[in-house]
Motif scaffolding. Structure first.
Motif, PDB file in Angstrom:
ATOM      1  N   PRO A   5     -37.053  48.215  50.539  1.00 47.65           N
ATOM      2  CA  PRO A   5     -36.229  48.622  51.679  1.00 47.65           C
ATOM      3  C   PRO A   5     -35.100  47.622  51.937  1.00 47.65           C
ATOM      4  CG  PRO A   5     -38.571  48.666  52.231  1.00 47.65           C
ATOM      5  CD  PRO A   5     -38.443  47.930  50.934  1.00 47.65           C
ATOM      6  N   ALA A   6     -33.942  48.158  52.253  1.00 43.11           N
ATOM      7  CA  ALA A   6     -32.789  47.322  52.581  1.00 43.11           C
ATOM      8  C   ALA A   6     -32.628  47.225  54.088  1.00 43.11           C
ATOM      9  CB  ALA A   6     -31.521  47.908  51.967  1.00 43.11           C
ATOM     10  N   ILE A   7     -32.378  46.010  54.542  1.00 46.40           N
ATOM     11  CA  ILE A   7     -32.040  45.793  55.945  1.00 46.40           C
ATOM     12  C   ILE A   7     -30.660  45.142  55.961  1.00 46.40           C
ATOM     13  CG2 ILE A   7     -32.635  44.557  58.063  1.00 46.40           C
ATOM     14  CD1 ILE A   7     -35.546  44.844  57.335  1.00 46.40           C
ATOM     15  N   ASP A   8     -29.668  45.950  56.266  1.00 48.29           N
ATOM     16  CA  ASP A   8     -28.281  45.474  56.290  1.00 48.29           C
ATOM     17  C   ASP A   8     -27.920  45.068  57.709  1.00 48.29           C
ATOM     18  OD1 ASP A   8     -28.326  46.192  53.680  1.00 48.29           O
ATOM     19  OD2 ASP A   8     -26.740  47.699  53.801  1.00 48.29           O
ATOM     20  N   LEU A   9     -27.497  43.825  57.864  1.00 49.56           N
ATOM     21  CA  LEU A   9     -27.238  43.259  59.185  1.00 49.56           C
ATOM     22  C   LEU A   9     -25.744  43.190  59.486  1.00 49.56           C
ATOM     23  CD1 LEU A   9     -29.789  40.342  58.761  1.00 49.56           C
ATOM     24  CD2 LEU A   9     -30.130  42.413  60.137  1.00 49.56           C
ATOM     25  N   LYS A  10     -25.371  43.817  60.589  1.00 44.68           N
ATOM     26  CA  LYS A  10     -23.987  43.756  61.057  1.00 44.68           C
ATOM     27  C   LYS A  10     -24.003  43.572  62.572  1.00 44.68           C
ATOM     28  CE  LYS A  10     -19.733  46.403  61.653  1.00 44.68           C
ATOM     29  NZ  LYS A  10     -19.127  47.759  61.645  1.00 44.68           N
ATOM     30  N   ASP A  11     -23.386  42.504  63.018  1.00 44.39           N
ATOM     31  CA  ASP A  11     -23.312  42.204  64.455  1.00 44.39           C
ATOM     32  C   ASP A  11     -24.697  42.200  65.102  1.00 44.39           C
ATOM     33  OD1 ASP A  11     -20.547  42.232  64.044  1.00 44.39           O
ATOM     34  OD2 ASP A  11     -20.376  44.335  64.623  1.00 44.39           O
ATOM     35  N   GLY A  12     -25.700  41.689  64.360  1.00 45.06           N
ATOM     36  CA  GLY A  12     -27.043  41.559  64.888  1.00 45.06           C
ATOM     37  C   GLY A  12     -27.880  42.816  64.842  1.00 45.06           C
ATOM     38  N   LYS A  13     -27.307  43.898  64.312  1.00 48.71           N
ATOM     39  CA  LYS A  13     -28.015  45.170  64.276  1.00 48.71           C
ATOM     40  C   LYS A  13     -28.298  45.586  62.835  1.00 48.71           C
ATOM     41  CE  LYS A  13     -25.703  46.644  68.534  1.00 48.71           C
ATOM     42  NZ  LYS A  13     -24.796  47.643  69.160  1.00 48.71           N
ATOM     43  N   CYS A  14     -29.241  46.497  62.689  1.00 52.03           N
ATOM     44  CA  CYS A  14     -29.593  47.037  61.392  1.00 52.03           C
ATOM     45  C   CYS A  14     -28.765  48.297  61.162  1.00 52.03           C
ATOM     46  CB  CYS A  14     -31.087  47.364  61.359  1.00 52.03           C
ATOM     47  SG  CYS A  14     -31.655  47.992  59.776  1.00 52.03           S
ATOM     48  N   VAL A  15     -27.907  48.271  60.151  1.00 51.19           N
ATOM     49  CA  VAL A  15     -26.983  49.381  59.924  1.00 51.19           C
ATOM     50  C   VAL A  15     -27.036  49.817  58.460  1.00 51.19           C
ATOM     51  CG1 VAL A  15     -25.457  48.404  61.680  1.00 51.19           C
ATOM     52  CG2 VAL A  15     -24.961  48.002  59.251  1.00 51.19           C
ATOM     53  N   ARG A  16     -26.347  50.917  58.185  1.00 46.96           N
ATOM     54  CA  ARG A  16     -26.063  51.325  56.818  1.00 46.96           C
ATOM     55  C   ARG A  16     -24.591  51.690  56.744  1.00 46.96           C
ATOM     56  NH1 ARG A  16     -28.483  49.396  53.071  1.00 46.96           N
ATOM     57  NH2 ARG A  16     -28.001  51.094  51.655  1.00 46.96           N
ATOM     58  N   LEU A  17     -23.961  51.271  55.658  1.00 45.47           N
ATOM     59  CA  LEU A  17     -22.560  51.596  55.439  1.00 45.47           C
ATOM     60  C   LEU A  17     -22.453  52.703  54.390  1.00 45.47           C
ATOM     61  CD1 LEU A  17     -20.947  48.031  55.131  1.00 45.47           C
ATOM     62  CD2 LEU A  17     -21.469  49.335  57.209  1.00 45.47           C
ATOM     63  N   LYS A  18     -21.291  53.308  54.326  1.00 43.30           N
ATOM     64  CA  LYS A  18     -20.982  54.249  53.247  1.00 43.30           C
ATOM     65  C   LYS A  18     -19.956  53.604  52.334  1.00 43.30           C
ATOM     66  CE  LYS A  18     -22.098  58.599  55.577  1.00 43.30           C
ATOM     67  NZ  LYS A  18     -21.594  59.928  56.014  1.00 43.30           N
ATOM     68  N   GLN A  19     -20.336  53.428  51.074  1.00 50.23           N
ATOM     69  CA  GLN A  19     -19.482  52.836  50.049  1.00 50.23           C
ATOM     70  C   GLN A  19     -18.929  51.467  50.481  1.00 50.23           C
ATOM     71  OE1 GLN A  19     -16.686  56.075  49.285  1.00 50.23           O
ATOM     72  NE2 GLN A  19     -17.985  56.770  47.590  1.00 50.23           N
ATOM     73  N   GLY A  20     -19.726  50.750  51.285  1.00 49.85           N
ATOM     74  CA  GLY A  20     -19.366  49.392  51.658  1.00 49.85           C
ATOM     75  C   GLY A  20     -18.286  49.264  52.716  1.00 49.85           C
ATOM     76  N   ARG A  21     -17.917  50.359  53.355  1.00 51.90           N
ATOM     77  CA  ARG A  21     -16.852  50.300  54.366  1.00 51.90           C
ATOM     78  C   ARG A  21     -17.434  49.855  55.703  1.00 51.90           C
ATOM     79  NH1 ARG A  21     -15.552  55.309  51.693  1.00 51.90           N
ATOM     80  NH2 ARG A  21     -16.641  56.429  53.343  1.00 51.90           N
ATOM     81  N   MET A  22     -16.992  48.700  56.176  1.00 53.60           N
ATOM     82  CA  MET A  22     -17.523  48.148  57.425  1.00 53.60           C
ATOM     83  C   MET A  22     -17.252  49.065  58.617  1.00 53.60           C
ATOM     84  SD  MET A  22     -19.236  45.227  57.258  1.00 53.60           S
ATOM     85  CE  MET A  22     -18.952  43.953  58.512  1.00 53.60           C
ATOM     86  N   GLU A  23     -16.166  49.805  58.557  1.00 52.69           N
ATOM     87  CA  GLU A  23     -15.820  50.676  59.682  1.00 52.69           C
ATOM     88  C   GLU A  23     -16.603  51.988  59.659  1.00 52.69           C
ATOM     89  OE1 GLU A  23     -13.108  51.761  56.264  1.00 52.69           O
ATOM     90  OE2 GLU A  23     -13.939  49.918  57.139  1.00 52.69           O
ATOM     91  N   ASP A  24     -17.316  52.242  58.556  1.00 55.35           N
ATOM     92  CA  ASP A  24     -18.073  53.484  58.411  1.00 55.35           C
ATOM     93  C   ASP A  24     -19.568  53.168  58.412  1.00 55.35           C
ATOM     94  OD1 ASP A  24     -18.850  56.065  58.019  1.00 55.35           O
ATOM     95  OD2 ASP A  24     -17.833  56.345  56.094  1.00 55.35           O
ATOM     96  N   ASP A  25     -20.044  52.696  59.565  1.00 55.35           N
ATOM     97  CA  ASP A  25     -21.433  52.275  59.660  1.00 55.35           C
ATOM     98  C   ASP A  25     -22.241  53.182  60.584  1.00 55.35           C
ATOM     99  OD1 ASP A  25     -20.122  51.401  61.977  1.00 55.35           O
ATOM    100  OD2 ASP A  25     -21.591  49.817  62.301  1.00 55.35           O
ATOM    101  N   THR A  26     -23.540  53.222  60.325  1.00 55.47           N
ATOM    102  CA  THR A  26     -24.488  53.927  61.174  1.00 55.47           C
ATOM    103  C   THR A  26     -25.520  52.918  61.636  1.00 55.47           C
ATOM    104  OG1 THR A  26     -24.223  55.959  59.876  1.00 55.47           O
ATOM    105  CG2 THR A  26     -26.131  55.821  61.328  1.00 55.47           C
ATOM    106  N   VAL A  27     -25.684  52.774  62.940  1.00 52.86           N
ATOM    107  CA  VAL A  27     -26.667  51.832  63.475  1.00 52.86           C
ATOM    108  C   VAL A  27     -28.031  52.514  63.545  1.00 52.86           C
ATOM    109  CG1 VAL A  27     -27.338  50.415  65.440  1.00 52.86           C
ATOM    110  CG2 VAL A  27     -24.915  50.612  64.831  1.00 52.86           C
ATOM    111  N   PHE A  28     -29.020  51.893  62.893  1.00 52.65           N
ATOM    112  CA  PHE A  28     -30.361  52.464  62.887  1.00 52.65           C
ATOM    113  C   PHE A  28     -31.322  51.716  63.799  1.00 52.65           C
ATOM    114  CE2 PHE A  28     -28.786  54.284  58.896  1.00 52.65           C
ATOM    115  CZ  PHE A  28     -29.175  55.596  59.066  1.00 52.65           C
TER     116      PHE A  28
END
Length: 241
Positions: A5-28
């Motif tokens: 499992p991947a846990i991607d951290l952005k601004d302290g939250k667990c998110v997923r990006l699409k094709q690595g675009r920081m502006e295209d994130d979903t907070v889970f």
């Protein structure tokens, strides 16, 4: 083989990006530690952490969260990438309880740094190779180079690297299946165990990867398990069968 499992951290939250675009994130999740525990409870045998802010900024941003995850699961192998640009950063992460550190951008720009890190931290160094159309991408995937992913992988064949994480950017977060052909080609080129990343969507992808267990250490999955398209326990059971 492992399903990781991947846990991607952005601004302290667990998110997923699409094709690595920081502006295209979903907070889970607003609680990455709780998310890590959720995957462990479902049978995860290793976790893949990514400091997304660190990847773009070039310095670690989520040390506190990462340390908390490691402390919560001291017996679980954890690998981390994103913003690893110095030996001191590697030392700090290993001291915090992590097991493997992934060198990405720095590996592409200064391959000798990987060799130095392998000498200093034997067995703990992994290389992250992210590619778009087979060419290496760096700096959080913002820069696509003219270096072939397979050629970069060959560079580390005898460096002491424990394994390589290979990510096909075009597949990442798109729920479109794994680029098995390029992943296996890279594994054969360098002779190192490779972890497939990007596009793991459902059990069909797991079935397609399984015949290549000779070359693959496992597969990282993110959006698929977060959105319920893939059951972590079922996926691992299929690898184990």
């Amino acid at each position: 083989m492992l399903i990781i499992p991947a846990i991607d951290l952005k601004d302290g939250k667990c998110v997923r990006l699409k094709q690595g675009r920081m502006e295209d994130d979903t907070v889970f999740s607003d609680d990455p530690v709780a998310m890590a525990t959720q995957w462990v409870n479902q049978g995860a045998r290793r976790l893949h952490l990514v400091d997304l802010n660190g990847a773009f900024d070039g310095v670690p941003v989520h040390k506190e969260v990462v340390t908390a995850i490691a402390k919560a699961h001291p017996d679980l192998p954890i690998q981390l990438g994103g913003g690893v640009r110095s030996l001191s950063t590697i030392e700090q992460y290993l001291s915090a309880g992590l097991n493997y550190i992934i060198i990405g951008t720095k590996a592409a720009e200064e391959p000798e740094f990987v060799e130095e890190a392998c000498r200093e931290f034997s067995g703990a160094i992994m290389v992250g190779i992210d590619a778009k159309d087979g060419m290496v991408a760096t700096h959080g995937w913002a820069n696509v180079t003219d270096v072939k992913a397979t050629e970069l992988a060959k560079r580390f064949a005898d460096a002491g690297v424990s394994s390589i994480v290979y990510t096909d950017i075009a597949k990442d977060g798109m729920m479109a299946g794994v680029n098995i052909e390029q992943t296996v080609a890279l594994a054969k080129a360098c002779g190192l165990p490779v972890i497939a990343s990007g596009g793991v969507t459902n059990l069909d992808d797991i079935k397609a990867l399984k015949p290549y267990s000779e070359h693959l250490l496992g597969a990282i999955t993110g959006r698929a398990i977060y959105e319920g398209q893939l059951d972590l326990a079922q996926a691992q059971a299929l690898f184990d069968a």
